[in-house]
Structures are given as C-alpha cells and as structure tokens.
Design an enzyme around this catalytic site. Structure first.
Site, PDB file in Angstrom:
ATOM      1  N   LYS A  83       0.635  -1.213  -0.041  1.00  0.00           N
ATOM      2  CA  LYS A  83      -0.059  -0.033  -0.091  1.00  0.00           C
ATOM      3  C   LYS A  83       0.861   1.197   0.107  1.00  0.00           C
ATOM      4  O   LYS A  83       1.737   1.490   0.745  1.00  0.00           O
ATOM      5  CB  LYS A  83      -0.939  -0.146   1.378  1.00  0.00           C
ATOM      6  CG  LYS A  83      -2.390   0.544   1.173  1.00  0.00           C
ATOM      7  CD  LYS A  83      -2.998   0.251   2.441  1.00  0.00           C
ATOM      8  CE  LYS A  83      -4.369   0.800   2.461  1.00  0.00           C
ATOM      9  NZ  LYS A  83      -4.963   0.667   3.804  1.00  0.00           N
TER      10      LYS A  83
HETATM   11  O1  G3P Z   1      -7.785   1.270   5.714  1.00  0.00           O
HETATM   12  C1  G3P Z   1      -8.420   2.474   5.294  1.00  0.00           C
HETATM   13  C2  G3P Z   1      -9.523   3.184   5.629  1.00  0.00           C
HETATM   14  O2  G3P Z   1     -10.619   2.254   5.516  1.00  0.00           O
HETATM   15  C3  G3P Z   1      -9.339   3.713   7.176  1.00  0.00           C
HETATM   16  O3  G3P Z   1     -10.913   4.091   7.498  1.00  0.00           O
HETATM   17  O4  G3P Z   1     -12.349   4.542   9.224  1.00  0.00           O
HETATM   18  O5  G3P Z   1      -9.901   5.115   9.618  1.00  0.00           O
HETATM   19  O6  G3P Z   1     -11.479   6.369   7.844  1.00  0.00           O
HETATM   20  P1  G3P Z   1     -11.181   5.228   8.477  1.00  0.00           P
END
Ligand code: G3P
Length: 220
Positions: A83
């Site tokens: 990533k």
């Molecule tokens: O892993 C990336 C993403 O899904 C993070 O989500 O909930 O931290 O905005 P969030």
C-alpha cells in the site's frame, strides 16, 4: 463484489475468515498501532489465515525508501499487496513495483483526478476514503460513482475500486449498487451485514413451530 476486512486484529480476522466470506484484508499504520503487534509478524500471520490480498502500507514518503520498504513487505508472503499513499512519490513507486509484478494498493484517494493517476500508474487497487469525506460533509459515495463511471469508459484501466473508510452497512450496499469491485469493512460493519430483526423473529417462529412437530431431520 469482494469483501476485505479492514483491521490488523488477528483474532477478528480468524473469526470472520471462518465464514468463508472474506476475500482479503487491508491494514494501515493506525490499525497496526491499535493491534499493538510487530508489523511484520502480524502481517505474516494474517497472510496465512487469508489467502487473498493483504494490504501492507509503507511508512516512508520518499520514493527510494518506499521502494526498500515495499520489497521488505512483499517478501513476507506471496499475497502481500503493498500500500502506498497517493502522492507523486507514491505513484512513482506504484509504477515501478507494478512493473516488477508486485500488487499495489494506492491509498488516501479523495478525488476522481487522483484515482485516474493511480490507474495510469498501474495500481491493482485504488482506495477512495468515503467515510472521511462524509465526515467533512462531502458525499463520499459520489466519489465512488465518479471513479467507477470513469474507469468503465477506459477498459485498459485494470485498477479495481476498493471502497475504504466504510462506516456502516448502507455504504456497502450503495457501493455494490454502483458496481465497485471491492469494499473493505471494519469487523463491526461486516457483522452488522448479517443482521436483520425480521430474520431473528422469523427464525424464532420457525424453530418454535418445528418443535411442535416433534420431528428430527437427523432421525431418532
Ligand atoms: O484502511 C483505510 C480506511 O479504511 C480507514 O478508514 O475509518 O480510518 O477512515 P477510517
């Protein structure tokens, strides 16, 4: 639609993988910090539990160090997807890694223009963060619709739209209606997808009626 689980919690991953519905895993530095585990060790464990793509994020921001980290991560297991952030260096790394046969997930995408760049850089996945857009009163799902519409016009783009920053089951359903390739969901949201009060009520009624029959499917 593929389902990835967005966590670095191995116990959660093991539990959800048992359903047979988990196609992959995404992690990020925040999720690794939350797990309290050593990054490379937890990744190796996750890759054994889930044979599908497991996203592991680089921590460097410059091209040269990103490439070193990417190769270190890629060697952990065959199903690692590296990533990288959606920056100039990140996309440069994406192009280089893709040429060498490494799968790349370009993360932190917040605009259609960024998604086009990720596709041009040969990303395996691009991750638009819909919840974080919703959090600032911008329609995250509109971004998914735009990116999917653009990618459909260019069959040469092989990049899959990986819907990230998912907050609730409605995000999953709306993304599916648009035709997004992948959704990565926190364990809590994946569990919520199973639930409906009428399913619980209906099952309770069926079981009560079945009991009245006095029968057993497996025989006496
Ligand atoms: O892993 C990336 C993403 O899904 C993070 O989500 O909930 O931290 O905005 P969030």
């Amino acid at each position: 639609m593929k389902f990835f689980v967005d966590t670095a919690d191995i116990a959660e991953i093991r539990d959800l993988a048992e359903t047979g519905l988990v196609d992959g895993v995404t992690t990020n530095p925040s999720l690794v910090a939350k797990s309290g585990r050593k990054f490379t060790e937890v990744l190796a464990e996750i890759c054994e539990v889930v044979p599908g793509p497991v996203s592991a994020e680089v921590a460097a921001t410059d091209f040269a160090t990103m490439m070193k980290e990417a190769w270190r991560l890629a060697r952990i297991a065959d199903n690692i997807t590296v990533k990288v952030p959606l920056t100039r260096d990140g996309l440069k790394a994406c192009r280089a890694l893709t040429k060498d046969g490494i799968k790349v997930n370009v993360t932190l995408c917040f605009s259609p223009a960024q998604a086009i760049l990720a596709a041009k850089a040969g990303a395996t996945f691009v991750s638009p963060f819909i919840g974080r857009l919703d959090d600032v009163s911008i329609d995250g799902m509109a971004l998914i619709a735009d990116i999917c519409a653009i990618f459909r016009r260019y069959p040469a783009f092989t990049t899959e739209v990986l819907v990230a920053s998912v907050r609730h089951p409605r995000h999953v359903v709306e993304a599916a209606k648009i035709g997004a390739h992948v959704v990565t969901v926190p364990p809590k949201v994946l569990r919520q997808l199973f639930d409906h009060p009428l399913t619980d009520k209906g099952l309770a009624a069926f079981l009560a009626d079945w009991k009245k029959t006095g029968q057993s499917i497996l025989g006496d």
